[in-house]
Motif scaffolding. Structure first.
Motif, PDB file in Angstrom:
ATOM      1  N   SER A  76     -10.579  -0.529 -33.792  1.00 49.89           N
ATOM      2  CA  SER A  76     -11.007   0.588 -34.627  1.00 49.89           C
ATOM      3  C   SER A  76     -12.473   0.435 -35.007  1.00 49.89           C
ATOM      4  CB  SER A  76     -10.148   0.647 -35.900  1.00 49.89           C
ATOM      5  OG  SER A  76     -10.703   1.536 -36.847  1.00 49.89           O
ATOM      6  N   ALA A  77     -13.145   1.572 -35.152  1.00 51.91           N
ATOM      7  CA  ALA A  77     -14.553   1.559 -35.555  1.00 51.91           C
ATOM      8  C   ALA A  77     -14.725   1.082 -36.993  1.00 51.91           C
ATOM      9  CB  ALA A  77     -15.151   2.956 -35.404  1.00 51.91           C
TER      10      ALA A  77
ATOM     11  N   ASP B  97     -21.885   3.913 -33.100  1.00 51.79           N
ATOM     12  CA  ASP B  97     -21.635   5.324 -32.792  1.00 51.79           C
ATOM     13  C   ASP B  97     -21.590   5.556 -31.292  1.00 51.79           C
ATOM     14  OD1 ASP B  97     -21.521   5.935 -35.443  1.00 51.79           O
ATOM     15  OD2 ASP B  97     -23.567   6.708 -35.581  1.00 51.79           O
ATOM     16  N   ARG B  98     -22.536   4.987 -30.589  1.00 50.93           N
ATOM     17  CA  ARG B  98     -22.587   5.172 -29.138  1.00 50.93           C
ATOM     18  C   ARG B  98     -21.373   4.531 -28.467  1.00 50.93           C
ATOM     19  NH1 ARG B  98     -26.673   6.499 -25.659  1.00 50.93           N
ATOM     20  NH2 ARG B  98     -26.437   5.796 -23.515  1.00 50.93           N
ATOM     21  N   CYS B  99     -21.016   3.343 -28.920  1.00 49.46           N
ATOM     22  CA  CYS B  99     -19.892   2.618 -28.329  1.00 49.46           C
ATOM     23  C   CYS B  99     -18.583   3.383 -28.493  1.00 49.46           C
ATOM     24  CB  CYS B  99     -19.782   1.232 -28.961  1.00 49.46           C
ATOM     25  SG  CYS B  99     -18.352   0.266 -28.419  1.00 49.46           S
ATOM     26  N   TRP B 100     -18.329   3.869 -29.695  1.00 51.58           N
ATOM     27  CA  TRP B 100     -17.042   4.503 -29.958  1.00 51.58           C
ATOM     28  C   TRP B 100     -16.967   5.932 -29.450  1.00 51.58           C
ATOM     29  CZ3 TRP B 100     -12.770   1.982 -31.050  1.00 51.58           C
ATOM     30  CH2 TRP B 100     -12.887   0.676 -31.543  1.00 51.58           C
ATOM     31  N   ARG B 101     -18.099   6.496 -29.013  1.00 55.97           N
ATOM     32  CA  ARG B 101     -18.068   7.828 -28.403  1.00 55.97           C
ATOM     33  C   ARG B 101     -17.728   7.765 -26.916  1.00 55.97           C
ATOM     34  NH1 ARG B 101     -22.668   9.384 -31.561  1.00 55.97           N
ATOM     35  NH2 ARG B 101     -24.029   8.907 -29.807  1.00 55.97           N
ATOM     36  N   LEU B 102     -17.834   6.558 -26.339  1.00 56.56           N
ATOM     37  CA  LEU B 102     -17.553   6.418 -24.915  1.00 56.56           C
ATOM     38  C   LEU B 102     -16.073   6.642 -24.638  1.00 56.56           C
ATOM     39  CD1 LEU B 102     -19.677   3.249 -24.080  1.00 56.56           C
ATOM     40  CD2 LEU B 102     -20.180   5.601 -23.431  1.00 56.56           C
ATOM     41  N   GLU B 103     -15.778   7.334 -23.552  1.00 63.79           N
ATOM     42  CA  GLU B 103     -14.393   7.555 -23.149  1.00 63.79           C
ATOM     43  C   GLU B 103     -13.851   6.294 -22.498  1.00 63.79           C
ATOM     44  OE1 GLU B 103     -12.578  10.146 -23.741  1.00 63.79           O
ATOM     45  OE2 GLU B 103     -14.167  11.317 -24.688  1.00 63.79           O
ATOM     46  N   ARG B 104     -12.630   5.943 -22.834  1.00 61.44           N
ATOM     47  CA  ARG B 104     -12.012   4.757 -22.239  1.00 61.44           C
ATOM     48  C   ARG B 104     -11.147   5.173 -21.063  1.00 61.44           C
ATOM     49  NH1 ARG B 104     -15.131   0.953 -24.082  1.00 61.44           N
ATOM     50  NH2 ARG B 104     -13.587  -0.617 -23.610  1.00 61.44           N
TER      51      ARG B 104
END
Length: 215
Positions: free
Chosen positions: A195-196, A208-215
Motif C-alpha cells: 500500500s502507498a 506518486d509515480r510508482c503507485w500510478r504505474l499499472e501492474r
C-alpha cells in the motif's frame, strides 16, 4: 561545481521523476549544499595530512575515479582515494573515501551505531565501490574504506573505517543485474509494500509515480 557524470544523471533524474518545481528546487539545493561541504571536507583532510585524491593526478582537469559495467548501465564514481594517511594512524592504503552529509538526528545515529547499521544504503554503496574499483586500484578492497559523515546542522565530522563486505557487494550487484533484466523484459518488480500508506512510501519523493504505474 557539479561535473561528475553520475551527478549530472542524478540531477536529470530529479527533474524527470519529480513534478513540482518546489520539490525539484529542494532536492537540487540539498545536493548542492552536500557537494560544497564535501569539498570542505577534502580540504580539511588534506590539511590534516591525508594524501587524498579526488581526481586522477589531483588535477582540476583530471578524470574522476570510477567504474562502469554492464555496458555502462551500472556505474559510479568515488568521492576519493586515500593514498597515504598521517603518520602514526597505521591506515591501510589505498583506501576508498566516501563522504555524506546528514541532519543532526541521522548523524548522531551514525556516530552511535556506525554507518553499516544506521545507513545500510551507504554501506552497500561503499562495498560495491570497493569491489568494482579493485581492478583499477589494486588493493582498495583489502583496505578498510574511510567513511566521513558531516553534521549539516553543527558542522561536526565523524570518521570511521568500514571493512570490505564481499557478500554485501555481491548481493547488491546481483540485485542490480536483476533490475536490468526486469527492465529489458518489461517486467515490473514487486513494490516494497502492498500500500502507498507504507511508512517509507509516504516519505518517498517518487511515490506518486510508482503507485500510478499499472501492474
Amino acid at each position: 561545481m557539479v561535473t561528475g557524470y553520475d551527478h549530472l544523471l542524478f540531477l536529470a533524474g530529479v527533474v524527470f521523476f519529480l513534478y513540482r518545481s518546489k520539490d525539484i528546487a529542494t532536492y537540487v539545493s540539498i545536493f548542492a549544499i552536500g557537494h560544497a561541504l564535501e569539498d570542505l571536507a577534502v580540504a580539511w583532510l588534506r590539511g590534516a595530512g591525508f594524501d587524498l585524491y579526488t581526481r586522477k593526478g589531483n588535477r582540476p582537469d583530471g578524470g574522476q575515479f570510477g567504474f562502469s559495467v554492464a555496458g555502462g548501465r551500472i556505474r559510479g564514481h568515488v568521492d576519493g582515494i586515500i593514498a597515504v594517511g598521517p603518520e602514526g594512524l597505521g591506515l591501510a592504503v589505498p583506501a576508498l573515501w566516501e563522504c555524506k552529509t546528514m541532519n543532526a538526528k541521522n548523524w548522531r545515529a551514525c556516530v552511535k551505531d556506525g554507518v553499516t547499521k544506521s545507513k545500510p544504503v551507504y554501506a552497500a554503496q561503499i562495498a560495491v565501490y570497493q569491489a568494482y574499483m579493485e581492478s583499477s586500484v589494486p588493493g582498495i578492497s583489502a583496505a578498510p574504506a574511510v567513511f566521513t559523515a558531516i553534521n549539516k546542522d553543527t558542522a561536526e565530522m565523524h570518521h570511521e573505517q568500514v571493512p570490505f563486505d564481499a557478500d554485501l557487494a555481491q548481493r547488491m550487484s546481483d540485485r542490480g543485474v536483476r533490475i536490468l533484466q526486469a527492465t529489458d523484459a518489461g517486467e515490473l518488480l514487486p513494490r516494497i509494500a502492498a500500500s502507498a500508506d507504507f511508512f517509507e512510501c509516504r516519505f518517498c519523493p517518487w511515490s506518486d509515480r510508482c503507485w500510478r504505474l499499472e501492474r
